[in-house]
Structure formats: C-alpha cells, structure tokens
Write a protein that holds these residues in place. Structure first.
Motif, PDB file in Angstrom:
ATOM      1  N   ILE A 172       0.836  -1.198   0.000  1.00  0.00           N
ATOM      2  CA  ILE A 172       0.000   0.000   0.000  1.00  0.00           C
ATOM      3  C   ILE A 172       0.875   1.254   0.000  1.00  0.00           C
ATOM      4  O   ILE A 172       0.603   2.212  -0.725  1.00  0.00           O
ATOM      5  N   TRP A 173       1.949   1.248   0.754  1.00  0.00           N
ATOM      6  CA  TRP A 173       2.882   2.383   0.774  1.00  0.00           C
ATOM      7  C   TRP A 173       3.430   2.647  -0.627  1.00  0.00           C
ATOM      8  O   TRP A 173       3.422   3.786  -1.106  1.00  0.00           O
ATOM      9  N   VAL A 174       3.880   1.593  -1.278  1.00  0.00           N
ATOM     10  CA  VAL A 174       4.408   1.734  -2.638  1.00  0.00           C
ATOM     11  C   VAL A 174       3.309   2.174  -3.600  1.00  0.00           C
ATOM     12  O   VAL A 174       3.521   3.036  -4.451  1.00  0.00           O
ATOM     13  N   GLY A 175       2.120   1.604  -3.460  1.00  0.00           N
ATOM     14  CA  GLY A 175       1.007   1.950  -4.344  1.00  0.00           C
ATOM     15  C   GLY A 175       0.592   3.401  -4.210  1.00  0.00           C
ATOM     16  O   GLY A 175       0.410   4.100  -5.217  1.00  0.00           O
ATOM     17  N   VAL A 176       0.443   3.863  -2.978  1.00  0.00           N
ATOM     18  CA  VAL A 176       0.097   5.274  -2.752  1.00  0.00           C
ATOM     19  C   VAL A 176       1.186   6.166  -3.344  1.00  0.00           C
ATOM     20  O   VAL A 176       0.902   7.160  -4.018  1.00  0.00           O
ATOM     21  N   GLY A 177       2.431   5.790  -3.117  1.00  0.00           N
ATOM     22  CA  GLY A 177       3.546   6.572  -3.661  1.00  0.00           C
ATOM     23  C   GLY A 177       3.571   6.582  -5.177  1.00  0.00           C
ATOM     24  O   GLY A 177       3.769   7.628  -5.798  1.00  0.00           O
ATOM     25  N   ALA A 178       3.340   5.435  -5.774  1.00  0.00           N
ATOM     26  CA  ALA A 178       3.372   5.345  -7.237  1.00  0.00           C
ATOM     27  C   ALA A 178       2.240   6.132  -7.879  1.00  0.00           C
ATOM     28  O   ALA A 178       2.454   6.893  -8.831  1.00  0.00           O
TER      29      ALA A 178
ATOM     30  N   ALA B 296      -4.488   7.245 -21.992  1.00  0.00           N
ATOM     31  CA  ALA B 296      -5.499   6.306 -21.492  1.00  0.00           C
ATOM     32  C   ALA B 296      -4.842   5.107 -20.820  1.00  0.00           C
ATOM     33  O   ALA B 296      -5.311   4.626 -19.783  1.00  0.00           O
ATOM     34  N   GLY B 297      -3.759   4.630 -21.373  1.00  0.00           N
ATOM     35  CA  GLY B 297      -3.056   3.489 -20.795  1.00  0.00           C
ATOM     36  C   GLY B 297      -2.493   3.794 -19.416  1.00  0.00           C
ATOM     37  O   GLY B 297      -2.564   2.964 -18.506  1.00  0.00           O
ATOM     38  N   ARG B 298      -1.940   4.986 -19.257  1.00  0.00           N
ATOM     39  CA  ARG B 298      -1.392   5.373 -17.946  1.00  0.00           C
ATOM     40  C   ARG B 298      -2.497   5.510 -16.911  1.00  0.00           C
ATOM     41  O   ARG B 298      -2.363   5.043 -15.779  1.00  0.00           O
ATOM     42  N   ILE B 299      -3.597   6.155 -17.302  1.00  0.00           N
ATOM     43  CA  ILE B 299      -4.708   6.340 -16.373  1.00  0.00           C
ATOM     44  C   ILE B 299      -5.316   4.991 -15.988  1.00  0.00           C
ATOM     45  O   ILE B 299      -5.613   4.739 -14.811  1.00  0.00           O
ATOM     46  N   ALA B 300      -5.475   4.104 -16.966  1.00  0.00           N
ATOM     47  CA  ALA B 300      -6.022   2.774 -16.679  1.00  0.00           C
ATOM     48  C   ALA B 300      -5.088   2.000 -15.744  1.00  0.00           C
ATOM     49  O   ALA B 300      -5.549   1.317 -14.821  1.00  0.00           O
TER      50      ALA B 300
ATOM     51  N   LEU C 156      -3.008   3.285 -13.536  1.00  0.00           N
ATOM     52  CA  LEU C 156      -3.137   3.873 -12.198  1.00  0.00           C
ATOM     53  C   LEU C 156      -4.415   3.397 -11.521  1.00  0.00           C
ATOM     54  O   LEU C 156      -4.418   3.121 -10.319  1.00  0.00           O
ATOM     55  N   ALA C 157      -5.493   3.275 -12.288  1.00  0.00           N
ATOM     56  CA  ALA C 157      -6.754   2.776 -11.726  1.00  0.00           C
ATOM     57  C   ALA C 157      -6.589   1.340 -11.228  1.00  0.00           C
ATOM     58  O   ALA C 157      -7.146   0.971 -10.182  1.00  0.00           O
ATOM     59  N   LEU C 158      -5.815   0.542 -11.943  1.00  0.00           N
ATOM     60  CA  LEU C 158      -5.563  -0.832 -11.496  1.00  0.00           C
ATOM     61  C   LEU C 158      -4.769  -0.860 -10.192  1.00  0.00           C
ATOM     62  O   LEU C 158      -5.031  -1.690  -9.311  1.00  0.00           O
ATOM     63  N   ILE C 159      -3.802   0.038 -10.062  1.00  0.00           N
ATOM     64  CA  ILE C 159      -3.046   0.110  -8.815  1.00  0.00           C
ATOM     65  C   ILE C 159      -3.963   0.501  -7.661  1.00  0.00           C
ATOM     66  O   ILE C 159      -3.902  -0.097  -6.574  1.00  0.00           O
ATOM     67  N   VAL C 160      -4.825   1.499  -7.896  1.00  0.00           N
ATOM     68  CA  VAL C 160      -5.776   1.914  -6.858  1.00  0.00           C
ATOM     69  C   VAL C 160      -6.689   0.749  -6.487  1.00  0.00           C
ATOM     70  O   VAL C 160      -6.960   0.514  -5.293  1.00  0.00           O
ATOM     71  N   ALA C 161      -7.146  -0.006  -7.475  1.00  0.00           N
ATOM     72  CA  ALA C 161      -7.989  -1.176  -7.189  1.00  0.00           C
ATOM     73  C   ALA C 161      -7.231  -2.188  -6.327  1.00  0.00           C
ATOM     74  O   ALA C 161      -7.798  -2.772  -5.400  1.00  0.00           O
ATOM     75  N   GLY C 162      -5.960  -2.370  -6.599  1.00  0.00           N
ATOM     76  CA  GLY C 162      -5.148  -3.266  -5.784  1.00  0.00           C
ATOM     77  C   GLY C 162      -4.988  -2.779  -4.360  1.00  0.00           C
ATOM     78  O   GLY C 162      -5.053  -3.561  -3.405  1.00  0.00           O
TER      79      GLY C 162
END
Length: 106
Positions: free
Chosen positions: A61-67, A84-88, A90-96
């Motif tokens: 979560i620390w790495v994800g929030v940072g990324a 669109a690829g970058r935003i998608a 990032l959305a996958l990281i947030v979902a994780g």
C-alpha cells in the motif's frame, strides 16, 4: 489509526519522489534537504504503521500510494502525458490498494 499513518507515509513518499526531480542530482541544497527529510519521515511512518499492520500489506500500500501520487503529480506538475493506458494502469493500482485494505485482517 495505523491506516491513517500508512497513507501519510505514502504521501511523504510522493513528496520525496517528486522532490528528487528538483534536487538536480542532489546538487541543490534546499530541495535536497527537503527530499531527505521527506524520506526519513516516510520510512519512519511506514515503520510505525507496520507495528500493527501486516508487512506485505503495509509495504504494498505504501508503494502503491507513492506510485499513484507520484504519477499524478508528474502529470499535473511536470507535464507528463496522461494517456489512457497510464490512467487505466493507475486505476488498477488503486484497485489493488483497495483490495489489500479490504482483505486485511486488521
């Protein structure tokens, strides 16, 4: 409270990651000091959060929030492309991150 501390640690990770851009290879004094301070605070808060949270969940979560935060600020502050690829991605990281939080035993 450990979750709040963990997210705060992630925000300081964003601060030092963006700060690195402004240090110019650690040749500029004040940006370098600020970046170093943000690193220390970020790791200190991460360690504090890990006293109560699982290490794998905390670190991910620390790495994800940072990324995510760093990528968003790169787009907003530094003019990096918001494809669109970058935003998608990032959305996958947030979902994780959300999935890890929801499946955490604490």
């Amino acid at each position: 409270m450990p979750w709040v501390i963990l997210v705060l640690a992630g925000r300081f990770e964003v601060a030092w990651a963006i700060g690195l851009k402004y240090t110019d290879g650690f040749t500029r004094l004040w940006p370098s000091i600020g970046t170093g301070a943000a690193m220390v605070v970020s790791l200190g808060l991460l360690g504090l959060a890990m006293k109560s949270l699982p290490v794998g969940t905390s670190y991910a979560i620390w790495v994800g929030v940072g990324a995510v935060g760093t990528a968003i600020l790169g787009i907003v502050l530094l003019g990096e492309p918001a494809t669109a690829g970058r935003i998608a991605s990032l959305a996958l990281i947030v979902a994780g991150i959300v999935g890890l939080k929801l499946s955490s035993p604490v």
